[in-house]
Motif scaffolding. Structure first.
Motif, short mmCIF file in Angstrom:
data_model
loop_
_atom_site.label_atom_id
_atom_site.label_comp_id
_atom_site.label_asym_id
_atom_site.label_seq_id
_atom_site.Cartn_x
_atom_site.Cartn_y
_atom_site.Cartn_z
N VAL A 79 0.86 -1.18 0.00
CA VAL A 79 0.00 0.00 0.00
C VAL A 79 0.89 1.24 0.00
O VAL A 79 1.72 1.41 0.90
CB VAL A 79 -0.93 0.03 1.23
CG1 VAL A 79 -1.67 1.37 1.30
CG2 VAL A 79 -1.91 -1.12 1.20
N TYR A 80 0.74 2.05 -1.03
CA TYR A 80 1.48 3.30 -1.16
C TYR A 80 0.48 4.45 -1.21
O TYR A 80 -0.43 4.45 -2.03
CB TYR A 80 2.32 3.33 -2.43
CG TYR A 80 3.66 2.64 -2.32
CD1 TYR A 80 4.85 3.36 -2.43
CD2 TYR A 80 3.75 1.27 -2.11
CE1 TYR A 80 6.08 2.73 -2.31
CE2 TYR A 80 4.97 0.63 -2.00
CZ TYR A 80 6.13 1.37 -2.10
OH TYR A 80 7.35 0.74 -1.98
N THR A 81 0.64 5.42 -0.34
CA THR A 81 -0.26 6.57 -0.29
C THR A 81 0.25 7.69 -1.19
O THR A 81 1.36 7.61 -1.73
CB THR A 81 -0.37 7.09 1.15
OG1 THR A 81 0.94 7.53 1.58
CG2 THR A 81 -0.86 5.99 2.08
N GLY A 82 -0.53 8.74 -1.29
CA GLY A 82 -0.08 9.93 -2.00
C GLY A 82 0.28 11.02 -1.01
O GLY A 82 -0.42 11.23 -0.02
N VAL A 83 1.40 11.70 -1.24
CA VAL A 83 1.78 12.87 -0.46
C VAL A 83 2.30 13.92 -1.45
O VAL A 83 2.79 13.58 -2.52
CB VAL A 83 2.84 12.56 0.62
CG1 VAL A 83 2.33 11.51 1.60
CG2 VAL A 83 4.15 12.09 -0.01
N GLY A 84 2.21 15.18 -1.07
CA GLY A 84 2.73 16.20 -1.98
C GLY A 84 1.98 17.50 -1.86
O GLY A 84 1.18 17.71 -0.95
N GLY A 85 2.23 18.40 -2.82
CA GLY A 85 1.58 19.71 -2.81
C GLY A 85 2.29 20.65 -1.87
O GLY A 85 3.43 21.05 -2.10
N ASN A 86 1.64 21.01 -0.78
CA ASN A 86 2.23 21.81 0.28
C ASN A 86 3.24 20.95 1.03
O ASN A 86 2.89 19.89 1.55
CB ASN A 86 1.10 22.28 1.22
CG ASN A 86 1.59 23.07 2.40
OD1 ASN A 86 2.52 22.65 3.10
ND2 ASN A 86 0.96 24.19 2.66
N ILE A 87 4.47 21.37 1.11
CA ILE A 87 5.51 20.51 1.65
C ILE A 87 5.29 20.17 3.13
O ILE A 87 5.55 19.04 3.56
CB ILE A 87 6.92 21.12 1.44
CG1 ILE A 87 8.01 20.10 1.85
CG2 ILE A 87 7.08 22.43 2.19
CD1 ILE A 87 9.40 20.51 1.42
N GLN A 88 4.79 21.12 3.90
CA GLN A 88 4.55 20.83 5.32
C GLN A 88 3.40 19.84 5.47
O GLN A 88 3.46 18.92 6.29
CB GLN A 88 4.23 22.12 6.08
CG GLN A 88 5.41 23.10 6.15
CD GLN A 88 6.65 22.47 6.77
OE1 GLN A 88 7.60 22.10 6.10
NE2 GLN A 88 6.62 22.33 8.09
N GLU A 89 2.36 20.01 4.67
CA GLU A 89 1.25 19.05 4.68
C GLU A 89 1.72 17.69 4.21
O GLU A 89 1.31 16.65 4.74
CB GLU A 89 0.12 19.56 3.78
CG GLU A 89 -1.08 18.63 3.71
CD GLU A 89 -2.13 19.15 2.74
OE1 GLU A 89 -1.96 18.95 1.51
OE2 GLU A 89 -3.10 19.77 3.19
N ALA A 90 2.58 17.67 3.19
CA ALA A 90 3.09 16.41 2.66
C ALA A 90 3.86 15.65 3.74
O ALA A 90 3.73 14.42 3.88
CB ALA A 90 3.99 16.66 1.46
N LYS A 91 4.68 16.34 4.52
CA LYS A 91 5.43 15.69 5.59
C LYS A 91 4.49 15.11 6.64
O LYS A 91 4.70 14.00 7.14
CB LYS A 91 6.39 16.69 6.23
CG LYS A 91 7.55 17.12 5.35
CD LYS A 91 8.42 18.15 6.06
CE LYS A 91 9.58 18.58 5.19
NZ LYS A 91 10.44 19.60 5.86
N LYS A 92 3.45 15.87 6.98
CA LYS A 92 2.48 15.39 7.95
C LYS A 92 1.78 14.13 7.44
O LYS A 92 1.58 13.16 8.17
CB LYS A 92 1.45 16.49 8.25
CG LYS A 92 0.31 16.05 9.16
CD LYS A 92 0.81 15.60 10.53
CE LYS A 92 -0.35 15.22 11.44
NZ LYS A 92 0.12 14.67 12.74
N ARG A 93 1.41 14.13 6.17
CA ARG A 93 0.70 12.98 5.61
C ARG A 93 1.66 11.79 5.43
O ARG A 93 1.21 10.64 5.49
CB ARG A 93 0.03 13.38 4.29
CG ARG A 93 -1.09 14.37 4.53
CD ARG A 93 -1.94 14.66 3.32
NE ARG A 93 -3.05 15.55 3.67
CZ ARG A 93 -4.05 15.86 2.88
NH1 ARG A 93 -4.11 15.35 1.65
NH2 ARG A 93 -5.01 16.67 3.28
N ALA A 94 2.91 12.06 5.24
CA ALA A 94 3.89 10.96 5.23
C ALA A 94 3.94 10.29 6.60
O ALA A 94 3.97 9.06 6.71
CB ALA A 94 5.27 11.49 4.85
#
Length: 314
Positions: A79-94
């Motif tokens: 299972v691989y999720t998507g992260v990206g866009g706003n870098i701070q949001e991407a880190k949180k979603r990672a």
């Protein structure tokens, strides 16, 4: 602990995010979508990515989808999720992806800004290093990498793959020759079946399949024909299925997402056609065109799996 210096191989499933008419996420329909992809033999599941309308999800919705997907997959495939866009949001979603037990994530392009090569390196590198999960770099739109930038990224332990959504075959050829054995290569062109015959000789062993949400058996048959060198079968499916569907896809902006939901409704998979702005639903005219194409496709390439998910196939 870093997982594996490899990325999923084969046909990659990108479930949609089903929504009720009031805009709320339909979690039951989402689980059904994931179960359908699993039973259809998809080699990995990528929730909350482009096809899942990643950019319109809030953090709570994102976490809910990742949790449901990991629970439903139950270790059967990565299972691989998507992260990206706003870098701070991407880190949180990672971090959320790691907490919920995902195997890795696909790092999508940054929001709006077209950065320098060093800026793009920092964007992908910082997100990749946020956790110990595997990371796949997604080249597309405002995030086009040079060979030297990809070389730097390939040295990061978490970076296991490069997904191309740009289509520059001169650059893809250079990348695959230069970095074979260092990272894996994935075809991420919208409706990747259109281009897979060209990508495969370069060493691209995986692709994201939009049509696998509603006709996965056809995508599998096409992929196996390409791998085995069965040119006759590959040509037949290309002309019967892939080109007709792609001709509809390019008629509307956002159809890379909304056409998937339309296709699922046509074959009887209950996810609805509700999408979030700025994506728009498929027009009635194009929906009818797709109905006609899929009716012909399912007559020629039937699949009993639908009977488990719907009492009637349109």
């Amino acid at each position: 602990m870093i997982m594996h210096k490899t990325s999923p191989k084969g046909i990659l499933g990108f479930p949609v995010t089903p929504m009720k008419e009031n805009g709320e996420i339909d979690t039951d329909a989402f689980v059904m979508n994931v179960e359908f992809l699993l039973e259809s033999g998809l080699d990995a599941i990528f929730p909350a990515c482009g096809a899942g309308e990643y950019t319109s999800l809030d953090t709570q919705e994102y976490e809910q989808l990742v949790k449901l997907c990991v629970e439903t997959v139950a270790g059967k495939v990565p299972v691989y999720t998507g992260v990206g866009g706003n870098i701070q949001e991407a880190k949180k979603r990672a971090e959320i992806s790691e907490e919920q037990g995902a195997d890795g994530y696909l790092i999508m392009p940054p929001y709006l800004i077209k950065g320098s090569q060093n800026g793009l390196y920092e964007y992908f590198a910082q997100i990749a290093k946020t956790t110990d999960l595997n990371a796949i770099v997604y080249q597309r739109n405002n995030a086009i990498l040079s060979a030297d930038t990809l070389a730097r990224l390939a040295q990061i332990e978490q970076v296991v793959g490069f997904k191309d959504g740009d289509g520059n075959m001169e650059k893809n050829s250079e990348f695959s020759h230069r970095f074979t054995g260092e990272i894996d290569f994935l075809n991420g062109i919208p409706m990747a079946e259109v281009t897979m015959a060209v990508y495969m000789p370069l060493g691209y062993e995986s692709y994201s399949s939009a049509i696998s949400n509603y006709i996965p058996h056809v995508s599998r048959k096409y992929f196996e024909a390409l791998k085995s060198g069965d040119k006759e079968t590959a040509k037949e499916i290309y002309e019967d299925v892939i080109l007709p569907l792609n001709r509809i896809r390019v008629k509307g902006e956002g159809y890379a997402v909304s056409l998937i939901k339309a296709g699922m409704e046509i074959v009887g998979l209950p996810v609805g056609q509700t999408v979030r702005a700025p994506i728009d639903a498929v027009s009635p005219e194009h929906f009818k065109e797709m109905e006609a194409v899929l009716k012909t496709v399912l007559e020629k390439y039937p699949n009993e799996i639908y009977e488990k998910y719907t009492a009637k196939i349109t």
